[in-house]
Design an enzyme around this catalytic site. Sequence first.
Site, mmCIF file in Angstrom:
data_model
loop_
_atom_site.group_PDB
_atom_site.id
_atom_site.type_symbol
_atom_site.label_atom_id
_atom_site.label_comp_id
_atom_site.label_asym_id
_atom_site.label_seq_id
_atom_site.Cartn_x
_atom_site.Cartn_y
_atom_site.Cartn_z
ATOM 1 N N LEU A 126 35.443 34.113 28.458
ATOM 2 C CA LEU A 126 36.880 33.906 28.250
ATOM 3 C C LEU A 126 37.734 35.015 28.853
ATOM 4 C CD1 LEU A 126 36.668 32.413 24.669
ATOM 5 C CD2 LEU A 126 37.276 31.216 26.780
ATOM 6 N N ASP A 158 43.884 29.866 22.831
ATOM 7 C CA ASP A 158 44.602 30.937 22.142
ATOM 8 C C ASP A 158 43.663 32.095 21.817
ATOM 9 O OD1 ASP A 158 43.309 29.211 20.381
ATOM 10 O OD2 ASP A 158 44.808 29.394 18.807
ATOM 11 N N LYS A 175 43.228 21.605 16.823
ATOM 12 C CA LYS A 175 41.840 21.467 17.243
ATOM 13 C C LYS A 175 41.304 20.163 16.642
ATOM 14 C CE LYS A 175 38.005 24.743 17.865
ATOM 15 N NZ LYS A 175 37.749 26.193 17.896
ATOM 16 N N SER A 186 41.857 57.177 47.805
ATOM 17 C CA SER A 186 40.505 57.710 47.614
ATOM 18 C C SER A 186 39.455 56.788 48.217
ATOM 19 C CB SER A 186 40.201 57.881 46.120
ATOM 20 O OG SER A 186 40.943 58.944 45.573
ATOM 21 N N GLU A 221 40.908 46.841 36.797
ATOM 22 C CA GLU A 221 39.774 46.423 37.620
ATOM 23 C C GLU A 221 39.350 44.987 37.354
ATOM 24 O OE1 GLU A 221 39.924 49.172 35.728
ATOM 25 O OE2 GLU A 221 40.058 50.756 37.228
ATOM 26 N N HIS A 278 32.802 57.081 45.658
ATOM 27 C CA HIS A 278 32.559 58.188 44.717
ATOM 28 C C HIS A 278 31.294 57.986 43.903
ATOM 29 C CE1 HIS A 278 36.673 58.762 45.920
ATOM 30 N NE2 HIS A 278 36.666 59.952 45.409
ATOM 31 N N GLN A 328 33.558 60.051 36.198
ATOM 32 C CA GLN A 328 33.964 59.528 37.506
ATOM 33 C C GLN A 328 32.777 59.221 38.422
ATOM 34 O OE1 GLN A 328 37.692 59.655 37.586
ATOM 35 N NE2 GLN A 328 37.089 60.172 35.504
#
Lengths: 620, 620
Positions: free
Chosen positions: A122, A151, A243, A350, A371, A420, A432
């Site tokens: 989902l 929902d 529903k 970067s 992301e 990186h 990182q």
Amino acid sequence: MPVEISSRVAALKNVATRLRIDCVRATTEAGSGHPTSCASAADIVAALFFSEMRYDARNPQNPDNDRFVLSKGHAAPVLYAAWAEVGLLKREDLLTLRRLDSDLEGHPTPRLSFVDVATGSLGQGICAAVGTALNARRIKSEYRTYVLLGDGESAEGSVWEAAEAAAHDGLDSLCGITDVNGLGQSGPSIWNHDMEAYAAKWRAFGWHATMIDGHDLPEILDAFEEARRTKGQPTMILARTLKGKGISIAEGKSGWHGKAFKKGEELDKVLKELESQLVPEDEPAPLPDGPRTRRDNSRPSSPPSKGTVGTPSYKIGDSVATREAYGTALAKLGDGDERIVALDGDVKNSTFSEKFEEKHRDRFFQNFIAEQVMIGSAMGLAARGAIPFPSTFAAFLTRAYDFIRMACISNVNVKMAGSHAGVSIGEDGPSQMALEDLAMMRAQPNMTVLYPCDAMSTERLLELMAYHPGPVYMRTSRPKTPVIYGPDEQFAIGGLKILRESANDAATIIGGGITVFEALKAYDQLQKIGISVRVIDLYSLQPIDSRSLLRCARDTKRIITVEDHYAAGGIGDAVATCVSASGFTVERLCIRDIPRSGTPEQLVDHYGISSRHIVAAVAS
Amino acid sequence: MPVEISSRVAALKNVATRLRIDCVRATTEAGSGHPTSCASAADIVAALFFSEMRYDARNPQNPDNDRFVLSKGHAAPVLYAAWAEVGLLKREDLLTLRRLDSDLEGHPTPRLSFVDVATGSLGQGICAAVGTALNARRIKSEYRTYVLLGDGESAEGSVWEAAEAAAHDGLDSLCGITDVNGLGQSGPSIWNHDMEAYAAKWRAFGWHATMIDGHDLPEILDAFEEARRTKGQPTMILARTLKGKGISIAEGKSGWHGKAFKKGEELDKVLKELESQLVPEDEPAPLPDGPRTRRDNSRPSSPPSKGTVGTPSYKIGDSVATREAYGTALAKLGDGDERIVALDGDVKNSTFSEKFEEKHRDRFFQNFIAEQVMIGSAMGLAARGAIPFPSTFAAFLTRAYDFIRMACISNVNVKMAGSHAGVSIGEDGPSQMALEDLAMMRAQPNMTVLYPCDAMSTERLLELMAYHPGPVYMRTSRPKTPVIYGPDEQFAIGGLKILRESANDAATIIGGGITVFEALKAYDQLQKIGISVRVIDLYSLQPIDSRSLLRCARDTKRIITVEDHYAAGGIGDAVATCVSASGFTVERLCIRDIPRSGTPEQLVDHYGISSRHIVAAVAS
């Protein structure tokens, strides 16, 4: 209500009822599934497929068709039933739902011509819908994208990443519908039927939001019209539904999530009740109008041109980070192929995707620090013919692993770059450093995994990855590394390079990225004490050149892998899979502890992957 | 301004200036870091540490201390500088920033006594802060939690998962501060300085939101007071700031993200400018007041009691899914240990965490469909002494992989359970099947990975995992499996069970979860044709019992692994790591393609991991 509208509404109402009947039948026949989650959405889907959307019903892949993404993928039967109602599927085929010999799976996948991306995890479909909407701009089509959410899934953070991205890009061709049936799997959904709670959120995120009764067809049709008239921002239609609508034993009741009705009395009763809801109609709902955009099909279209990086301008011995070479190559590749697009998560300076942006501003999408929607929208773009290159720090691709998983299930052409990698980033510390990205990517069976060590191979591999079917991952490094390949060097997906070789090598050292250079340093040191070793640049981890690896294992007996990655799932495991069946052991130099800050050189040595450790391993 | 306040403000202003100076010095000495991101936050941090927060400055782990989470982890130097200002660190130690021999890493980690969870992957700290705020309720402490976010990280969906969870739970002890400096890494942040855009979002998500000038100390102090007075909802203070505040060459300017000032003229100028901002003060800022909650320390506190599952009630031959046994065991364990809490993502009736909820309602947290905040808040709870068990479908733990990664860097006691592993879930299809979870979890070097096959071992392993230090993952299955272990059977983290063994075994079959039973079926079939095999239940994948595996390899020569998981990173790779160094090869039966829907039995057979395939592999 004027006669004309009321007649149309009656026909749509009957479509919705037939969808409910089909969903109930199919799930009962399968013995599992989500009939009540289909029932809440049936009126919305009927209105979309028989009034609102414009598409060629015989060719779901027409590039100008309006797109429909079922973000609440568990309502798959209502999608299948709609395409049966349209005539693309045979109604009786719906009864093959969830069977091993059927493409009508429990959740939609692109095995079906009318599915762009697999859904069922989902909060992902809306991210893909952002991508299909962006694609309309790319191909200059007037198609619109509709996405149906539950929902419950609105609790996923990725939904708000999508909200933000779509508003930022002013995607007025995107129309979301939230099927607010108020019930999640295990109880009421977080905001239940508080429609204002939903509307406030969507408005705060810059969307036009409207609230309707999701079972009132005139209201549904009006809301779609309002969405079409809304310019400069996407629209979210918040549809209050029940529903299990139309099925009195389940309607609006907890405890019916994901349950098929039982064959026999229970099913008969439900079907009888639904059939009684069919109303007299003057004429059936007509098939949809074709796409708004009409292409000139009189001229045969030429196949899209492929891009090329041309002759790279690097000279052997130049010092260039592979992440920078990535950006340079991508910008060049984009010159020759309009399908290439780039996405980034506020690290373009970067990852060097900014080099692409500089040359192809209209094909660069800034996703800020989000992301999930970056990979999700790349999935939507790829599904509609673009070749998207999303990039960020490799560590932060872990943020989108569920999306990567679904991209693999969808087998879409998403070309990811993670920069990186490893401890060689140095002082920033472990948060990182990607040290599990190879494991994460290799685990997906149809993922291609590339790991260039120098600028030249980065350029060549980038060109290859763009046109290699399916998802591909390229791992790049932060430090500058010397260019070791000339412009005529050939690379292949599934290949490797033997950089040092003699007839009496005492071991084969296999590295990737920065450790290739540690291996070369070790080679020089070992030469001085009279030991020859073979050195391999394993730039393609998946697929992998088993044959060459096995030959080297047979030649040198010892295999030592060196990688800027944790022990599990990286180069060591990849090589072991190739050679261990023939009885060869892989000695592994890799990162065995959670690292800390330090200079790149210190960390590479401290964690045991420097030339010094390679020399010691060979000598031991 | 009354004299008293103005005197206090002057002292705080000087604290802020000293923080800026320390951050500039430390990052320049390190040669990298984020001085400008520290400078925007310095006034807020000064106000928090020297006026707002109540804590024992000599003991950062005092359970009743107010908590501070630096969600914008790249501003680590300002956190370190604040603790130096408080006196916990020596000021000169700040100059060891980012050095291999220093705990003052590039981003904060719990190597430092005053850090609860590692930050640096943006959007995670606020999720952990939800956890520390929930913990205050658990231990009946009046401590408050403060979390400092960057504006850029507000684009992360996880921030909105946290927003929703905190509002849902009415966490008025939680106070967020967003340092809206308007600049991300690569350019302006998504909403730049549009403070209303931020406020509308937080308000829509149910928070009290207030907008201030983040460099105006009286405004900052007032906002904190307002937050303390706000009941029933969390507060977000939106602080308009300038990146690089106080440093004219960088203040409010793009291009200064993540750059240390150069030693020499540039540094000298910056320091001189900052020093000129020190104002006359009557007296320095006093140390903070101690915690609000005062514990009675006169009685020695007894160590917390451990829970137990007692004598399991299963009988050999009972048919129980391991996911159900998980819920049953967790509920029992919670009886004896108040630290055990459970979290779930709207699938409590599938993971069976609802069994825990039924008995311990006040220690169950419903995260709806929001896996990131589920793991993130579990991290915060664990950091403050709880033993949290978050659970969802194993497939959806991929959604939180970045959080899992950071939980490992933090080495916190998060005990994850993933249900519905593998193709054996059947009809729902690939989106719901975890086939990469073992790879993802094993890649983390300090993760313990358990995979019980029956109800009895689930109970015993759950008891062990609760008290095993660090992060632990338990994989459970959807189908019912027979109970094969008696109540006196002993299990150990790092152990395995040899279920069938003879002196003349032709191969060792190693399974986990449902494939243990396929291996046992294969054993019976092979016995009929006169072939003996050894059968192992590999219930602990990490750590793993290398010695026993190697012994079996030596005894039987052939090793065959069978797993409901993709090829890379699972049981096959785990076993290979143990035996291949001694020259043994692992033959692998695993899922090699992306699967589709079907019945569990069909899929287990179709994808090659059923008893039939094991028999064929042995016979080949």
